[in-house]
Design a protein around this motif. Structure first.
Motif, PDB file in Angstrom:
ATOM      1  N   LYS A 374      60.025  62.539  50.539  1.00  0.00           N
ATOM      2  CA  LYS A 374      58.898  63.558  50.958  1.00  0.00           C
ATOM      3  C   LYS A 374      58.037  63.499  49.755  1.00  0.00           C
ATOM      4  CE  LYS A 374      60.806  65.933  54.934  1.00  0.00           C
ATOM      5  NZ  LYS A 374      61.238  67.000  55.576  1.00  0.00           N
ATOM      6  N   ALA A 375      58.777  63.886  48.379  1.00  0.00           N
ATOM      7  CA  ALA A 375      57.895  64.348  47.382  1.00  0.00           C
ATOM      8  C   ALA A 375      57.509  63.170  46.618  1.00  0.00           C
ATOM      9  CB  ALA A 375      58.956  65.105  46.691  1.00  0.00           C
ATOM     10  N   ILE A 376      57.914  62.101  46.600  1.00  0.00           N
ATOM     11  CA  ILE A 376      57.645  60.981  45.780  1.00  0.00           C
ATOM     12  C   ILE A 376      56.201  60.388  45.923  1.00  0.00           C
ATOM     13  CG2 ILE A 376      57.955  58.852  47.483  1.00  0.00           C
ATOM     14  CD1 ILE A 376      58.931  57.261  44.882  1.00  0.00           C
ATOM     15  N   ARG A 377      55.395  60.217  44.756  1.00  0.00           N
ATOM     16  CA  ARG A 377      53.993  60.088  44.725  1.00  0.00           C
ATOM     17  C   ARG A 377      53.838  58.578  44.322  1.00  0.00           C
ATOM     18  NH1 ARG A 377      54.750  64.678  42.463  1.00  0.00           N
ATOM     19  NH2 ARG A 377      54.097  64.022  40.384  1.00  0.00           N
ATOM     20  N   PRO A 378      52.711  57.942  44.409  1.00  0.00           N
ATOM     21  CA  PRO A 378      52.476  56.469  43.901  1.00  0.00           C
ATOM     22  C   PRO A 378      52.351  56.334  42.328  1.00  0.00           C
ATOM     23  CG  PRO A 378      50.764  57.285  45.530  1.00  0.00           C
ATOM     24  CD  PRO A 378      51.704  58.403  45.376  1.00  0.00           C
ATOM     25  N   GLU A 379      52.027  57.382  41.697  1.00  0.00           N
ATOM     26  CA  GLU A 379      51.950  57.469  40.310  1.00  0.00           C
ATOM     27  C   GLU A 379      53.146  57.402  39.827  1.00  0.00           C
ATOM     28  OE1 GLU A 379      50.392  61.715  41.596  1.00  0.00           O
ATOM     29  OE2 GLU A 379      50.209  59.362  42.077  1.00  0.00           O
ATOM     30  N   GLN A 380      54.517  57.887  40.323  1.00  0.00           N
ATOM     31  CA  GLN A 380      55.702  57.549  39.805  1.00  0.00           C
ATOM     32  C   GLN A 380      56.254  56.550  39.819  1.00  0.00           C
ATOM     33  OE1 GLN A 380      56.763  61.321  42.556  1.00  0.00           O
ATOM     34  NE2 GLN A 380      58.131  61.518  40.926  1.00  0.00           N
ATOM     35  N   ILE A 381      55.877  55.416  40.657  1.00  0.00           N
ATOM     36  CA  ILE A 381      56.051  54.118  40.838  1.00  0.00           C
ATOM     37  C   ILE A 381      55.239  53.247  39.835  1.00  0.00           C
ATOM     38  CG2 ILE A 381      56.339  52.107  42.245  1.00  0.00           C
ATOM     39  CD1 ILE A 381      56.379  54.305  44.566  1.00  0.00           C
ATOM     40  N   LYS A 382      55.810  52.466  38.732  1.00  0.00           N
ATOM     41  CA  LYS A 382      55.258  51.703  38.059  1.00  0.00           C
ATOM     42  C   LYS A 382      55.339  50.299  38.505  1.00  0.00           C
ATOM     43  CE  LYS A 382      54.470  55.266  35.404  1.00  0.00           C
ATOM     44  NZ  LYS A 382      53.443  55.825  35.429  1.00  0.00           N
ATOM     45  N   LEU A 383      54.254  49.558  38.503  1.00  0.00           N
ATOM     46  CA  LEU A 383      53.794  48.106  38.883  1.00  0.00           C
ATOM     47  C   LEU A 383      53.551  47.133  37.864  1.00  0.00           C
ATOM     48  CD1 LEU A 383      52.495  48.963  42.395  1.00  0.00           C
ATOM     49  CD2 LEU A 383      55.114  48.633  41.849  1.00  0.00           C
ATOM     50  N   ASP A 394      43.608  30.971  42.644  1.00  0.00           N
ATOM     51  CA  ASP A 394      44.289  31.885  43.373  1.00  0.00           C
ATOM     52  C   ASP A 394      45.671  31.613  43.310  1.00  0.00           C
ATOM     53  OD1 ASP A 394      41.642  32.820  44.242  1.00  0.00           O
ATOM     54  OD2 ASP A 394      41.464  31.441  45.810  1.00  0.00           O
ATOM     55  N   TYR A 395      46.458  33.019  43.313  1.00  0.00           N
ATOM     56  CA  TYR A 395      47.739  33.064  43.190  1.00  0.00           C
ATOM     57  C   TYR A 395      48.329  34.184  44.072  1.00  0.00           C
ATOM     58  CZ  TYR A 395      46.813  30.197  39.147  1.00  0.00           C
ATOM     59  OH  TYR A 395      46.425  28.873  38.442  1.00  0.00           O
ATOM     60  N   THR A 396      49.479  33.884  44.692  1.00  0.00           N
ATOM     61  CA  THR A 396      50.375  35.032  45.107  1.00  0.00           C
ATOM     62  C   THR A 396      51.792  35.354  44.264  1.00  0.00           C
ATOM     63  OG1 THR A 396      49.611  34.863  47.500  1.00  0.00           O
ATOM     64  CG2 THR A 396      51.729  35.995  47.046  1.00  0.00           C
ATOM     65  N   VAL A 397      51.513  36.398  43.500  1.00  0.00           N
ATOM     66  CA  VAL A 397      52.639  36.473  42.699  1.00  0.00           C
ATOM     67  C   VAL A 397      53.463  37.896  42.773  1.00  0.00           C
ATOM     68  CG1 VAL A 397      51.066  35.668  40.705  1.00  0.00           C
ATOM     69  CG2 VAL A 397      51.120  38.187  41.115  1.00  0.00           C
ATOM     70  N   PRO A 398      54.724  37.739  42.370  1.00  0.00           N
ATOM     71  CA  PRO A 398      55.724  38.770  42.616  1.00  0.00           C
ATOM     72  C   PRO A 398      55.313  39.969  41.818  1.00  0.00           C
ATOM     73  CG  PRO A 398      56.725  37.270  41.336  1.00  0.00           C
ATOM     74  CD  PRO A 398      55.538  36.532  41.954  1.00  0.00           C
ATOM     75  N   VAL A 399      55.500  41.294  42.397  1.00  0.00           N
ATOM     76  CA  VAL A 399      55.087  42.320  41.646  1.00  0.00           C
ATOM     77  C   VAL A 399      56.566  43.300  41.276  1.00  0.00           C
ATOM     78  CG1 VAL A 399      54.067  44.762  41.733  1.00  0.00           C
ATOM     79  CG2 VAL A 399      53.220  42.766  42.984  1.00  0.00           C
ATOM     80  N   THR A 400      56.622  43.446  39.855  1.00  0.00           N
ATOM     81  CA  THR A 400      57.920  44.220  39.339  1.00  0.00           C
ATOM     82  C   THR A 400      57.758  45.540  39.611  1.00  0.00           C
ATOM     83  OG1 THR A 400      58.128  42.404  37.627  1.00  0.00           O
ATOM     84  CG2 THR A 400      59.338  44.490  37.225  1.00  0.00           C
ATOM     85  N   VAL A 401      58.619  46.232  40.293  1.00  0.00           N
ATOM     86  CA  VAL A 401      58.547  47.590  40.478  1.00  0.00           C
ATOM     87  C   VAL A 401      59.662  48.483  39.997  1.00  0.00           C
ATOM     88  CG1 VAL A 401      58.781  49.248  42.597  1.00  0.00           C
ATOM     89  CG2 VAL A 401      58.021  46.942  42.992  1.00  0.00           C
ATOM     90  N   ALA A 402      59.224  49.376  39.345  1.00  0.00           N
ATOM     91  CA  ALA A 402      60.210  50.318  38.681  1.00  0.00           C
ATOM     92  C   ALA A 402      60.034  51.454  39.265  1.00  0.00           C
ATOM     93  CB  ALA A 402      59.626  50.601  36.893  1.00  0.00           C
ATOM     94  N   LEU A 403      61.047  52.036  39.879  1.00  0.00           N
ATOM     95  CA  LEU A 403      61.294  53.232  40.533  1.00  0.00           C
ATOM     96  C   LEU A 403      62.066  54.384  39.665  1.00  0.00           C
ATOM     97  CD1 LEU A 403      62.491  51.863  43.838  1.00  0.00           C
ATOM     98  CD2 LEU A 403      60.197  52.279  43.480  1.00  0.00           C
ATOM     99  N   PRO A 404      61.394  55.867  40.256  1.00  0.00           N
ATOM    100  CA  PRO A 404      62.293  56.950  39.543  1.00  0.00           C
ATOM    101  C   PRO A 404      63.868  56.728  39.933  1.00  0.00           C
ATOM    102  CG  PRO A 404      60.323  57.545  40.819  1.00  0.00           C
ATOM    103  CD  PRO A 404      60.540  56.130  40.959  1.00  0.00           C
TER     104      PRO A 404
END
Length: 432
Positions: A374-383, A394-404
């Motif tokens: 409930k508390a997590i916010r978009p700015e806490q996720i680093k992409l 044009d490219y479809t590329v994977p996004v690296t996700v860093a989570l709290p």
């Protein structure tokens, strides 16, 4: 001398004869006797009732509907007479109704030209005798590419009468597929009653020719009807209240329901639009159309709007006749977080290239404890994305996700990017 002239009768006769011959010669030069031929003279058929009284009808093939006429006489009488020639086929002149083929003589007249100086080819034409057939057809209304004034749509358009009985030779009537009343509604801003000619279409979708329809009879008298046009006002920014039926598969839950498009424009009666405004411009999509029973992944469901709109509402012109309901299904104990695409860190973008994302947001599905979710916010996720080796395209590329800490990623994330060369501004100094 005078006595000799008075007594010379022979000389006088010869003189008169010579004068006549000279006159005829001059006249023949100035107005010679010639033959003038005229093609494509239409044949007028008369006394059709003679055939129809027995329950039959006559019909001429296209090649039988015209004749060639030759006029013989002085040029002044026979030149430029196209419009003066009348060719008639009298059906009472049929000698034998049982003959095959049935032939009718053609009589041709032209004012100022004697009958013996007129010849016609052919001298007789073939007439087909068929049983009379009568069928009824619903009259469809067609407004073509015309449109009423701004803010209006055609609510209803119907012919008066709404059906027509057409009689004629069986070979023609049996080919009729539909009957259409074509009208223009260009610029209309109010209800209207308009005259419309009936257009007859055959089973190939082609408009029947005049040579075919001239044998048809209509219970309306003329092939013409009135068309009543009722206009409805339009309402934009109409949204959907989507209900769902069933439950997702075990271990999954419904995260969100969206529609594409998210708003539409409709037209309706005054009462219908007032009722719609009372419902905050929402149209309900019943749950039977959006069945999520047993789903364990995101799903798109197409809903036909004609099935959910009431009779007094309709889609405005150029609106798609259906919507796509986007159902998002995620594992229980997870949540989707929408992150802004432009916040994604970019690695190894080649100098001289510029980047544009095809979507405003990317969706990251994370799993964690209920209170943390409930508390997590978009700015806490680093992409971040890595564009190493990528050229313009044009490219479809994977996004690296860093989570709290305490969160795990449920699904992989990707983004679609467009890379293009930067355009440099040319500058300089003009020296005169």
């Amino acid at each position: 001398m005078k006595k000799r002239l008075k007594n010379n009768i022979l000389l006088k006769c010869v003189s008169v004869l010579i004068a006549i011959m000279i006159w005829l010669f001059v006249v023949n030069i100035n107005d010679p006797v010639v033959d003038r031929t005229y093609t494509g003279i239409p044949v007028k058929v008369i006394n059709g009732a003679y055939i129809e009284s027995s329950g039959n009808m006559y019909r001429l093939d296209d090649e039988q509907q015209t004749v060639t006429v030759t006029l013989h006489g002085n040029s002044s009488k026979v030149a430029r007479r196209n419009d003066d020639i009348t060719a008639v086929a009298d059906l009472t002149q049929i000698v034998d109704m049982n003959s095959s083929p049935i032939m009718v003589p053609v009589t041709v007249t032209c004012p100022g030209v004697n009958a013996e100086d007129i010849s016609v080819t052919p001298v007789t034409i073939k007439v087909d005798i068929e049983e009379k057939l009568t069928q009824s057809f619903i009259i469809a209304v067609n407004t073509g590419d015309t449109a009423p004034g701004q803010g209006y749509e055609i609510g209803q358009a119907y012919a008066n009468p709404e059906k027509v009985s057409i009689g004629g030779p069986e070979s023609i009537v049996s080919k009729i597929d539909r009957v259409v009343a074509s009208v223009s509604v260009a610029g209309l801003t109010g209800n209207s009653v308009r005259k419309a000619d009936l257009v007859i279409y055959d089973r190939n979708g082609d408009i029947m020719t005049e040579s075919q329809t001239k044998y048809l009879t209509f219970d309306t008298g003329d092939p013409e009807v009135e068309v009543n046009v009722e206009l409805w006002k339009t309402q934009s920014d109409v949204v959907f209240d989507v209900q769902v039926g069933g439950t997702p598969a075990e271990g999954y839950m419904l995260e969100s329901v969206d529609t594409t498009p998210d708003t539409i424009t409709v037209a309706g009666t005054k009462d219908a639009l007032e009722s719609l405004r009372e419902k905050d411009l929402k149209i309900t999509v019943p749950g039977k159309y959006v069945d999520i029973q047993g789903l364990n992944q995101n799903t798109e469901i197409k809903v036909d709007l004609d099935e959910i709109l009431p009779d007094d509402l309709k889609l405005a012109s150029n609106m798609a006749d259906s919507i796509i309901v986007d159902v998002t299904i995620i594992p229980q104990g997870s949540r989707q977080v929408n992150c802004i695409s432009t916040d994604i860190a970019v690695d190894n973008l080649r100098p001289g290239l510029q980047l544009v994302y095809d979507q405003k947001e990317v969706v990251v599905t994370v799993k964690g404890m209920p209170d943390a979710l409930k508390a997590i916010r978009p700015e806490q996720i680093k992409l971040s994305i890595d564009l190493d080796g990528k050229e313009a395209g044009d490219y479809t590329v994977p996004v690296t996700v860093a989570l709290p800490a305490g969160f795990t990623l449920v699904d992989t994330v990707s983004a679609t990017v467009h890379l293009s060369e930067k355009e440099e501004i040319q500058s300089g100094i003009d020296i005169e």
